[in-house]
Design a protein around this motif. Structure first.
Motif, PDB file in Angstrom:
ATOM      1  N   ILE A  54       2.750   5.469  -0.760  1.00 37.23           N
ATOM      2  CA  ILE A  54       3.342   5.344   0.576  1.00 37.23           C
ATOM      3  C   ILE A  54       3.039   6.565   1.438  1.00 37.23           C
ATOM      4  N   GLN A  55       2.960   7.734   0.839  1.00 39.97           N
ATOM      5  CA  GLN A  55       2.646   8.952   1.590  1.00 39.97           C
ATOM      6  C   GLN A  55       1.139   9.191   1.543  1.00 39.97           C
ATOM      7  N   LEU A  56       0.452   8.678   2.538  1.00 33.25           N
ATOM      8  CA  LEU A  56      -1.001   8.829   2.645  1.00 33.25           C
ATOM      9  C   LEU A  56      -1.327   9.619   3.904  1.00 33.25           C
ATOM     10  N   PRO A  57      -2.427  10.377   3.881  1.00 30.49           N
ATOM     11  CA  PRO A  57      -2.837  11.040   5.122  1.00 30.49           C
ATOM     12  C   PRO A  57      -3.386  10.002   6.109  1.00 30.49           C
ATOM     13  N   ASN A  58      -3.219  10.241   7.364  1.00 29.21           N
ATOM     14  CA  ASN A  58      -3.773   9.424   8.451  1.00 29.21           C
ATOM     15  C   ASN A  58      -3.069   8.105   8.722  1.00 29.21           C
ATOM     16  N   ILE A  59      -2.420   7.525   7.717  1.00 30.60           N
ATOM     17  CA  ILE A  59      -1.717   6.253   7.902  1.00 30.60           C
ATOM     18  C   ILE A  59      -0.629   6.159   6.840  1.00 30.60           C
ATOM     19  N   THR A  83       5.701   5.586  -5.110  1.00 26.80           N
ATOM     20  CA  THR A  83       5.927   6.616  -4.111  1.00 26.80           C
ATOM     21  C   THR A  83       6.937   7.663  -4.534  1.00 26.80           C
ATOM     22  N   ALA A  84       6.825   8.807  -3.929  1.00 30.69           N
ATOM     23  CA  ALA A  84       7.825   9.851  -4.111  1.00 30.69           C
ATOM     24  C   ALA A  84       9.026   9.603  -3.207  1.00 30.69           C
ATOM     25  N   TYR A  85       8.899   8.682  -2.242  1.00 28.21           N
ATOM     26  CA  TYR A  85      10.032   8.314  -1.398  1.00 28.21           C
ATOM     27  C   TYR A  85      11.083   7.647  -2.276  1.00 28.21           C
ATOM     28  N   ALA A  86      12.202   8.279  -2.421  1.00 28.86           N
ATOM     29  CA  ALA A  86      13.258   7.685  -3.238  1.00 28.86           C
ATOM     30  C   ALA A  86      14.602   7.828  -2.543  1.00 28.86           C
ATOM     31  N   GLY A  87      14.566   7.973  -1.234  1.00 28.16           N
ATOM     32  CA  GLY A  87      15.806   8.130  -0.476  1.00 28.16           C
ATOM     33  C   GLY A  87      16.481   6.810  -0.217  1.00 28.16           C
ATOM     34  N   LYS A  88      17.704   6.914   0.258  1.00 25.52           N
ATOM     35  CA  LYS A  88      18.503   5.723   0.579  1.00 25.52           C
ATOM     36  C   LYS A  88      17.768   4.893   1.635  1.00 25.52           C
ATOM     37  N   GLY A  89      17.581   3.631   1.336  1.00 29.18           N
ATOM     38  CA  GLY A  89      16.945   2.725   2.281  1.00 29.18           C
ATOM     39  C   GLY A  89      15.436   2.654   2.181  1.00 29.18           C
ATOM     40  N   ASP A  90      14.798   3.596   1.449  1.00 27.15           N
ATOM     41  CA  ASP A  90      13.335   3.591   1.372  1.00 27.15           C
ATOM     42  C   ASP A  90      12.800   2.344   0.674  1.00 27.15           C
ATOM     43  N   GLU A  91      13.413   1.976  -0.454  1.00 26.50           N
ATOM     44  CA  GLU A  91      12.927   0.793  -1.160  1.00 26.50           C
ATOM     45  C   GLU A  91      13.046  -0.445  -0.272  1.00 26.50           C
ATOM     46  N   GLU A  92      14.146  -0.554   0.446  1.00 23.63           N
ATOM     47  CA  GLU A  92      14.333  -1.712   1.324  1.00 23.63           C
ATOM     48  C   GLU A  92      13.268  -1.751   2.420  1.00 23.63           C
ATOM     49  N   ARG A  93      12.963  -0.587   3.029  1.00 19.80           N
ATOM     50  CA  ARG A  93      11.925  -0.538   4.076  1.00 19.80           C
ATOM     51  C   ARG A  93      10.558  -0.908   3.501  1.00 19.80           C
ATOM     52  N   ILE A  94      10.272  -0.416   2.310  1.00 14.36           N
ATOM     53  CA  ILE A  94       8.975  -0.686   1.682  1.00 14.36           C
ATOM     54  C   ILE A  94       8.849  -2.173   1.334  1.00 14.36           C
ATOM     55  N   ARG A  95       9.897  -2.749   0.788  1.00 14.35           N
ATOM     56  CA  ARG A  95       9.870  -4.182   0.460  1.00 14.35           C
ATOM     57  C   ARG A  95       9.820  -5.035   1.731  1.00 14.35           C
ATOM     58  N   SER A  96      10.512  -4.602   2.778  1.00  9.43           N
ATOM     59  CA  SER A  96      10.487  -5.332   4.051  1.00  9.43           C
ATOM     60  C   SER A  96       9.085  -5.350   4.649  1.00  9.43           C
ATOM     61  N   ALA A  97       8.305  -4.319   4.384  1.00 11.90           N
ATOM     62  CA  ALA A  97       6.922  -4.261   4.878  1.00 11.90           C
ATOM     63  C   ALA A  97       6.030  -5.254   4.149  1.00 11.90           C
ATOM     64  N   GLY A  98       6.456  -5.703   2.950  1.00  6.94           N
ATOM     65  CA  GLY A  98       5.670  -6.689   2.220  1.00  6.94           C
ATOM     66  C   GLY A  98       5.346  -6.322   0.784  1.00  6.94           C
ATOM     67  N   SER A 104       9.367   4.616  -8.139  1.00  2.78           N
ATOM     68  CA  SER A 104       9.389   5.971  -7.597  1.00  2.78           C
ATOM     69  C   SER A 104       8.724   6.932  -8.584  1.00  2.78           C
ATOM     70  N   LYS A 105       8.056   7.922  -8.017  1.00  5.41           N
ATOM     71  CA  LYS A 105       7.402   8.951  -8.826  1.00  5.41           C
ATOM     72  C   LYS A 105       8.433   9.999  -9.212  1.00  5.41           C
ATOM     73  N   PRO A 106       8.287  10.621 -10.364  1.00  9.85           N
ATOM     74  CA  PRO A 106       7.241  10.382 -11.352  1.00  9.85           C
ATOM     75  C   PRO A 106       7.451   9.030 -12.044  1.00  9.85           C
ATOM     76  N   VAL A 107       6.351   8.407 -12.373  1.00  6.40           N
ATOM     77  CA  VAL A 107       6.362   7.050 -12.895  1.00  6.40           C
ATOM     78  C   VAL A 107       6.273   7.069 -14.422  1.00  6.40           C
ATOM     79  N   SER A 108       7.125   6.294 -15.051  1.00  9.18           N
ATOM     80  CA  SER A 108       7.028   6.090 -16.495  1.00  9.18           C
ATOM     81  C   SER A 108       5.847   5.144 -16.760  1.00  9.18           C
ATOM     82  N   ILE A 109       5.062   5.453 -17.758  1.00 12.72           N
ATOM     83  CA  ILE A 109       3.902   4.613 -18.097  1.00 12.72           C
ATOM     84  C   ILE A 109       4.350   3.195 -18.422  1.00 12.72           C
ATOM     85  N   ASN A 110       5.429   3.071 -19.194  1.00 12.24           N
ATOM     86  CA  ASN A 110       5.911   1.730 -19.562  1.00 12.24           C
ATOM     87  C   ASN A 110       6.370   0.941 -18.341  1.00 12.24           C
TER      88      ASN A 110
END
Length: 126
Positions: A54-59, A83-98, A104-110
């Protein structure tokens, strides 16, 4: 034929980790470091799944997910947001985008491989 995964991640170590894990599990992988190139790469590679930072340069990854969902060639491809975004409402915004799933990072391999397998199985069943 191996299932194809597009990995959109600007961090070199994370991109390598995701790609190595996916390859070790039999996936064909296309890494993309630049979010601005992701749509063109997705059209050319025709992935079965897109892993999106989610945190990319330029876009922002959220804007990129929204753009993918507006393109009829790409709209049905599931997106796993990592993503490292793990704040309140971030998951909802990300899912709303599609995004179909969110880790959230750090990610468990499993958890990562479980999410990947679930998304490609759901797409194959659809």
């Amino acid at each position: 034929m191996a299932l194809r995964v597009l990995v959109v991640e600007d961090n070199d170590l994370n991109r390598k980790l995701f790609c190595d894990l996916l390859r070790a599990h039999g996936f064909a992988v296309e890494p993309v470091a630049d979010g601005l190139a992701a749509i063109d790469q997705a059209i050319a590679f025709e992935p079965d799944l897109i892993i999106m930072d989610i945190q990319l340069p330029n876009i922002s990854g959220i804007s990129l997910i929204e753009s993918l969902k507006l393109d009829e060639r790409l709209a049905e491809i599931p997106v796993l947001a990592v993503t490292a975004y793990a704040g309140k409402g971030d998951e909802e915004r990300i899912r709303s985008a599609g995004a179909h799933a969110y880790l959230s990072k750090p990610v468990s391999i499993n958890a990562f491989m479980s999410a990947v397998n679930s998304l490609v199985e759901n797409r194959a069943a659809a």
